[in-house]
Enzyme design. Structure first.
Site, PDB file in Angstrom:
ATOM      1  N   PHE A 129       0.845  -1.187   0.000  1.00  0.00           N
ATOM      2  CA  PHE A 129       0.000   0.000   0.000  1.00  0.00           C
ATOM      3  C   PHE A 129       0.880   1.237   0.000  1.00  0.00           C
ATOM      4  CE2 PHE A 129      -2.265   3.578   1.727  1.00  0.00           C
ATOM      5  CZ  PHE A 129      -3.436   3.556   0.997  1.00  0.00           C
ATOM      6  N   ASP A 213       9.285   3.011   1.631  1.00  0.00           N
ATOM      7  CA  ASP A 213       8.127   3.769   2.075  1.00  0.00           C
ATOM      8  C   ASP A 213       7.995   3.584   3.586  1.00  0.00           C
ATOM      9  OD1 ASP A 213       5.645   4.716   2.785  1.00  0.00           O
ATOM     10  OD2 ASP A 213       4.592   3.881   1.054  1.00  0.00           O
ATOM     11  N   LYS A 242       2.569  10.466   7.665  1.00  0.00           N
ATOM     12  CA  LYS A 242       1.750  10.132   8.842  1.00  0.00           C
ATOM     13  C   LYS A 242       2.161  10.822  10.154  1.00  0.00           C
ATOM     14  CE  LYS A 242      -0.957   6.252   7.422  1.00  0.00           C
ATOM     15  NZ  LYS A 242      -0.602   5.537   6.200  1.00  0.00           N
TER      16      LYS A 242
HETATM   17  C1  LIG Z   1      -0.815   5.740   4.816  1.00  0.00           C
HETATM   18  C2  LIG Z   1       0.209   5.281   3.861  1.00  0.00           C
HETATM   19  C3  LIG Z   1       0.401   5.918   2.630  1.00  0.00           C
HETATM   20  C4  LIG Z   1      -0.494   7.012   2.120  1.00  0.00           C
HETATM   21  O1  LIG Z   1      -0.490   8.151   2.913  1.00  0.00           O
HETATM   22  P1  LIG Z   1      -1.640   9.266   2.725  1.00  0.00           P
HETATM   23  O2  LIG Z   1      -1.186  10.381   3.624  1.00  0.00           O
HETATM   24  O3  LIG Z   1      -2.915   8.637   3.150  1.00  0.00           O
HETATM   25  O4  LIG Z   1      -1.648   9.652   1.301  1.00  0.00           O
HETATM   26  C5  LIG Z   1       1.428   5.462   1.817  1.00  0.00           C
HETATM   27  N1  LIG Z   1       2.241   4.457   2.209  1.00  0.00           N
HETATM   28  C6  LIG Z   1       2.082   3.830   3.390  1.00  0.00           C
HETATM   29  C7  LIG Z   1       3.023   2.744   3.785  1.00  0.00           C
HETATM   30  C8  LIG Z   1       1.056   4.209   4.255  1.00  0.00           C
HETATM   31  O5  LIG Z   1       0.884   3.558   5.407  1.00  0.00           O
END
Ligand SMILES: *Cc1c(COP(=O)(O)O)cnc(C)c1O
Length: 382
Positions: A129, A213, A242
């Site tokens: 994700f 990420d 986040k």
């Molecule tokens: C939450 C998340 C995203 C996306 O972040 P948003 O601020 O919702 O766009 C991308 N990568 C990971 C691993 C995430 O947990």
């Protein structure tokens, strides 16, 4: 009309919300519109690492708001430079591009990887994700089927946790491999030890960029400042968001020495806005000064140990796993009902990947609050 009915009327129904209206938060506790309190083990999905309304973050926002809220990147602002220095120090990366969310930082990472390699193929993991905008969705394994035709075509999905699968998938056209060091939305999937190091070696060998990420795993969540630090791995590009702003929206894409955008190659009106950067600086100082990184490690180990013990008799529990305060409890069945029942016991949990109860509480949560969460979970599983 109450808030929930009004929400239905004029807000697109994209979210599957739990039926409470949250109006206040303090530390690891939130209060709903009826005055009921809950221990929050979700923390806005790994956002409120320093706790709800952390006083240092609140003060930083107040003070910065009275001085300068926004100026744009046509000029220089002090909090942005301060935050860049701090992030570079904490990550071991070389430079940063500021944006406003996780998905945006992933977009920046993809553009940068294309820019520096001139190649357009990406390798991502099954179960990944990375966000919902078009570039980020292109390397996200779920939520994509309806939009498939709009996405980047050259993305190869390989099984997560298998470095050899990445090696096999790399070809002449591959720009980068992008991975979460632990998959969050995918169900708190922890790869085998040595995975990231293996991928690093392969990427070096094949001259392919490694993008990590750390949007969910970063900033103390897994018991290290960044999850990559468990294996001592440095990516070429990394994404953070986040928890970065202590609850205030901000994202950052960081790159190692020698990899960078030039003038005009990327931009964001709000990126690195003084208010967001002041909030983030305060949040980082709290994590540092209160040693929330070690706290995350200790409390996470405590919770997983006790949960394995106490939930051993629950037939529906398949596995309890975690690193730091990034914890997953995998069930034999769907977990949405368990989340509802835990809420009745005053604890907010999250269900991800259908069968995994995810706990990503504020790192300031107390041992007794974690015990309450476990108790609620035990009742909810019965
Ligand atoms: C939450 C998340 C995203 C996306 O972040 P948003 O601020 O919702 O766009 C991308 N990568 C990971 C691993 C995430 O947990």
């Amino acid at each position: 009309m109450d808030v929930i009915e009004r929400e239905r009327k004029h807000i697109m129904q994209t979210y599957n919300r739990i039926g409470i209206v949250i109006v206040e938060g303090k530390g690891a506790v939130v209060r709903d519109i009826n005055g009921r309190e809950y221990v929050d083990c979700v923390a806005g999905i790994a956002v409120n690492n320093v706790g709800h309304c952390n006083p240092a973050v609140v003060n930083a926002i107040k003070e910065q708001a009275e001085r300068l809220i926004h100026a744009s990147n046509l000029y220089y602002t002090v909090p942005q430079v301060d935050l860049a220095e701090k992030l570079v120090e904490l990550t071991g990366m070389s430079s940063v591009f500021f944006c406003n969310s996780g998905a945006e930082s992933v977009e920046a990472a993809l553009k940068l990887a294309f820019k520096v390699t001139g190649k357009r193929k990406f390798i991502a993991a099954e179960g990944s994700f990375h966000g919902r905008t078009l570039g980020a969705l292109s390397i996200t394994h779920s939520y994509r089927s309806m939009f498939e035709q709009l996405l980047i075509k050259d993305v190869n999905f390989v099984p997560y946790g298998d470095a050899y699968a990445i090696e096999k998938a790399i070809d002449e056209e591959t720009a980068a491999v992008i991975l979460e060091p632990i998959q969050g939305e995918g169900g708190i999937v922890i790869p085998p030890d040595g995975y990231l190091r293996g991928v690093r070696e392969i990427c070096d060998d094949k001259n392919v960029l490694m993008i990590l990420d750390e949007i969910q795993t970063g900033l103390g969540r897994t018991g290290k400042w960044f999850c990559k630090d468990h294996e001592g791995v440095q990516p070429d590009i990394m994404t953070v968001a986040k928890a970065l702003g202590g609850g205030f929206p901000i994202g950052a894409m960081l790159a190692r020495d020698g990899i960078s955008f030039g003038r005009g190659e990327h931009a964001s009106t709000f990126g690195g806005n003084p208010l967001a950067c002041a909030a983030a600086l305060a949040a980082l100082r709290v994590i540092e000064n209160d040693d929330l990184v070690s706290r995350s490690m200790e409390l996470g180990e405590y919770f997983v140990r006790v949960a394995r013990d106490e939930l051993a008799s629950c037939e529906s529990v398949r596995e309890v796993r975690g690193r730091g305060l990034m914890i997953g409890i995998e069930l034999e069945e769907r977990c949405d009902k368990v989340v509802k029942r835990a809420l009745e016991h005053g604890v907010i949990l999250n269900c991800t990947a259908n069968t995994v109860i995810r706990l990503v509480p504020p790192l300031v949560i107390s041992r007794s609050q974690l015990d309450m969460a476990l108790n609620a979970l035990k009742h909810a599983l019965k």
